[in-house]
Design an enzyme around this catalytic site. Structure first.
Site, PDB file in Angstrom:
ATOM      1  N   ASP A  49       0.716  -1.164   0.045  1.00  0.00           N
ATOM      2  CA  ASP A  49       0.111   0.080  -0.072  1.00  0.00           C
ATOM      3  C   ASP A  49       0.799   1.080  -0.075  1.00  0.00           C
ATOM      4  O   ASP A  49       1.689   1.625   0.912  1.00  0.00           O
ATOM      5  CB  ASP A  49      -0.883   0.214   1.263  1.00  0.00           C
ATOM      6  N   TYR A  54       3.187   9.893  -0.676  1.00  0.00           N
ATOM      7  CA  TYR A  54       4.279   9.261   0.281  1.00  0.00           C
ATOM      8  C   TYR A  54       5.787   9.471  -0.582  1.00  0.00           C
ATOM      9  O   TYR A  54       6.874   9.325   0.059  1.00  0.00           O
ATOM     10  CB  TYR A  54       4.044   7.861   0.437  1.00  0.00           C
ATOM     11  N   LYS A  79      -2.861   5.775  -4.388  1.00  0.00           N
ATOM     12  CA  LYS A  79      -4.015   6.781  -4.082  1.00  0.00           C
ATOM     13  C   LYS A  79      -3.797   8.114  -4.583  1.00  0.00           C
ATOM     14  O   LYS A  79      -2.491   8.429  -4.793  1.00  0.00           O
ATOM     15  CB  LYS A  79      -4.286   6.947  -2.289  1.00  0.00           C
ATOM     16  N   HIS A 112      -7.727   9.685  -1.693  1.00  0.00           N
ATOM     17  CA  HIS A 112      -6.977   9.701  -0.418  1.00  0.00           C
ATOM     18  C   HIS A 112      -7.817  10.543   0.499  1.00  0.00           C
ATOM     19  O   HIS A 112      -7.841   9.979   1.815  1.00  0.00           O
ATOM     20  CB  HIS A 112      -5.563  10.195  -0.620  1.00  0.00           C
TER      21      HIS A 112
HETATM   22  P1  NDP Z   1       1.260   1.677  11.667  1.00  0.00           P
HETATM   23  O1  NDP Z   1      -0.037   1.566  12.859  1.00  0.00           O
HETATM   24  O2  NDP Z   1       1.073   0.425  10.917  1.00  0.00           O
HETATM   25  O3  NDP Z   1       2.053   1.732  12.680  1.00  0.00           O
HETATM   26  C1  NDP Z   1       3.518   1.892  12.255  1.00  0.00           C
HETATM   27  C2  NDP Z   1       4.375   2.103  13.469  1.00  0.00           C
HETATM   28  O4  NDP Z   1       4.418   1.137  14.270  1.00  0.00           O
HETATM   29  C3  NDP Z   1       5.938   2.252  12.935  1.00  0.00           C
HETATM   30  O5  NDP Z   1       6.439   3.216  13.971  1.00  0.00           O
HETATM   31  C4  NDP Z   1       6.546   0.934  13.135  1.00  0.00           C
HETATM   32  O6  NDP Z   1       7.944   1.182  13.543  1.00  0.00           O
HETATM   33  C5  NDP Z   1       5.609   0.427  14.383  1.00  0.00           C
HETATM   34  N1  NDP Z   1       5.660  -0.954  14.445  1.00  0.00           N
HETATM   35  C6  NDP Z   1       5.340  -1.944  13.370  1.00  0.00           C
HETATM   36  N2  NDP Z   1       5.283  -3.106  13.529  1.00  0.00           N
HETATM   37  C7  NDP Z   1       5.463  -3.128  14.977  1.00  0.00           C
HETATM   38  C8  NDP Z   1       5.369  -4.249  15.920  1.00  0.00           C
HETATM   39  N3  NDP Z   1       5.306  -5.539  15.419  1.00  0.00           N
HETATM   40  N4  NDP Z   1       5.875  -4.206  17.253  1.00  0.00           N
HETATM   41  C9  NDP Z   1       6.203  -2.725  17.629  1.00  0.00           C
HETATM   42  N5  NDP Z   1       6.121  -1.642  16.693  1.00  0.00           N
HETATM   43  C10 NDP Z   1       5.748  -1.873  15.361  1.00  0.00           C
HETATM   44  O7  NDP Z   1       0.717   2.985  11.051  1.00  0.00           O
HETATM   45  P2  NDP Z   1       1.027   3.715   9.803  1.00  0.00           P
HETATM   46  O8  NDP Z   1       0.450   5.173   9.688  1.00  0.00           O
HETATM   47  O9  NDP Z   1       2.342   3.382   9.229  1.00  0.00           O
HETATM   48  O10 NDP Z   1      -0.282   2.811   8.907  1.00  0.00           O
HETATM   49  C11 NDP Z   1      -0.012   1.780   8.283  1.00  0.00           C
HETATM   50  C12 NDP Z   1      -0.098   2.232   6.515  1.00  0.00           C
HETATM   51  O11 NDP Z   1      -1.480   2.549   6.424  1.00  0.00           O
HETATM   52  C13 NDP Z   1       0.730   3.223   6.234  1.00  0.00           C
HETATM   53  O12 NDP Z   1       2.062   2.920   6.048  1.00  0.00           O
HETATM   54  C14 NDP Z   1      -0.098   3.444   4.723  1.00  0.00           C
HETATM   55  O13 NDP Z   1       0.473   2.916   3.631  1.00  0.00           O
HETATM   56  C15 NDP Z   1      -1.522   3.542   5.302  1.00  0.00           C
HETATM   57  N6  NDP Z   1      -1.840   5.010   6.013  1.00  0.00           N
HETATM   58  C16 NDP Z   1      -3.011   5.482   4.963  1.00  0.00           C
HETATM   59  C17 NDP Z   1      -3.321   6.778   5.474  1.00  0.00           C
HETATM   60  C18 NDP Z   1      -4.477   7.231   4.602  1.00  0.00           C
HETATM   61  O14 NDP Z   1      -4.747   8.449   4.839  1.00  0.00           O
HETATM   62  N7  NDP Z   1      -5.069   6.617   3.813  1.00  0.00           N
HETATM   63  C19 NDP Z   1      -2.879   7.401   6.667  1.00  0.00           C
HETATM   64  C20 NDP Z   1      -1.799   6.717   7.472  1.00  0.00           C
HETATM   65  C21 NDP Z   1      -1.487   5.363   6.804  1.00  0.00           C
HETATM   66  P3  NDP Z   1       8.937   0.540  12.573  1.00  0.00           P
HETATM   67  O15 NDP Z   1       8.933   1.040  11.090  1.00  0.00           O
HETATM   68  O16 NDP Z   1      10.458   1.389  13.075  1.00  0.00           O
HETATM   69  O17 NDP Z   1       9.099  -0.795  12.827  1.00  0.00           O
END
Ligand code: NDP
Length: 289
Positions: A49, A54, A79, A112
């Site tokens: 995704d 991004y 998006k 988006h």
């Molecule tokens: P998430 O809820 O996926 O959280 C990501 C965070 O959690 C990062 O800091 C990561 O750190 C950490 N993390 C991941 N796995 C673990 C684990 N097993 N244990 C502990 N910490 C963990 O947030 P996102 O905002 O990234 O949401 C996911 C996806 O949704 C995005 O990447 C994007 O593709 C989408 N999105 C869409 C939006 C929209 O408006 N449509 C807005 C925001 C996101 P690290 O990388 O350091 O491991």
């Protein structure tokens, strides 16, 4: 290579979306993203995704290419950003996204945010779908009133709505509305984006101990029990793997009920009805110079 993570949900047009994908928001370092994507493919992820805003569609293309996986095995989402919205502009933005992703079709293309021109944008997405250039279309950050507005257009309805969702912000009303209307719920920020203390909440810690799982795995399983698609982001191979190990256990109805106590009703992300933000972000960069 391990078995691909192929558990999927059928959209209303029959297209299957893998329940688990890798989100790549905030992955701005090209090599880091490429390594994360290669690790994910190796672990079995087949769904990715991204979004134009991004700024990493090209990096994702490189990661997929270097992983050696074929295009048909991958479910790819992008998006259309707010300043690219409108009928003509969306079609141009779609082609640019395809070029950056080095592909000739997308599996899913989303609006988006419900920026001012979202109805015209939706018309463009419907045409792209009818032309066969994208296998499924949907929206993101849409509230019930936005979905009702699209319904009035008497065009196709979105197949998916990707919205902020985690146990502190389950979006129950919107979730029920989408269920009634055949729109699949895709959760962004499924782990609370690292902005919460969810991992230390006693309910989650206890369930983690009971199932010999991590708090993150309990949260991801909670989403799956609700019929949601999840796209957790991580740049770490061990976490990417951890986040995929959520298909070998389930939470009981009683445990799902206990998780309801975590609902604070507070979102961490932007408010989809913040008109000022939507208008500001709809101004094309060249027009602000
Ligand atoms: P998430 O809820 O996926 O959280 C990501 C965070 O959690 C990062 O800091 C990561 O750190 C950490 N993390 C991941 N796995 C673990 C684990 N097993 N244990 C502990 N910490 C963990 O947030 P996102 O905002 O990234 O949401 C996911 C996806 O949704 C995005 O990447 C994007 O593709 C989408 N999105 C869409 C939006 C929209 O408006 N449509 C807005 C925001 C996101 P690290 O990388 O350091 O491991």
């Amino acid at each position: 290579m391990v078995q691909p993570l192929t558990e999927s949900i059928a959209l209303y047009n029959g297209v299957e979306i893998p329940k688990l994908g890798l989100g790549v928001f905030l992955m701005k370092d090209e090599d880091e993203l490429v390594e994360a994507v290669k690790a994910a493919v190796e672990i079995g992820y087949r769904h990715f995704d991204t979004a134009k805003i991004y700024g990493n569609e090209e990096y994702l293309a490189r990661g997929l290419k270097e992983s050696g996986i074929s295009r048909e095995e991958i479910f790819l989402t992008s998006k259309v950003w707010n300043y690219d919205q409108g009928y003509e502009q969306t079609k141009l933005a779609f082609q640019e996204t395809l070029d950056r992703l080095d592909t000739d079709y997308l599996d899913l293309y989303l609006i988006h945010w419900a920026a001012p021109k979202y109805v015209e944008t939706w018309r463009a997405l419907v045409e792209l779908y009818e032309e066969g250039r994208v296998k499924a279309i949907g929206v993101s950050n849409f509230q019930i009133h936005h979905l009702e507005e699209l319904k009035k257009q008497e065009l196709m309805q979105p197949m998916i709505n990707q919205i902020e969702t985690h146990p502190e912000f389950p979006q129950n009303e919107l979730h029920e509305y989408m269920e009634e209307n055949g729109i699949i719920h895709e959760a962004w920020g499924p782990l609370g984006q690292g902005k919460t203390d969810l991992f230390n909440q006693p309910v989650i810690v206890e369930l983690a101990a009971k199932y010999s799982k991590s708090p993150a795995q309990i949260i991801l399983r909670w989403h799956l029990e609700r019929g949601e698609v999840i796209i957790p982001k991580s740049v770490h191979a061990n976490r990417i793997k951890e986040n995929s190990e959520v298909f070998d256990f389930s939470l009981t109805a009683e445990e799902m009920e206990q998780m309801k106590s975590l609902d604070t009703g507070v979102r961490y992300g932007s408010d989809p009805d913040d008109q000022e933000r939507l208008e500001q972000s709809s101004i094309r960069p060249e027009e602000t110079k």
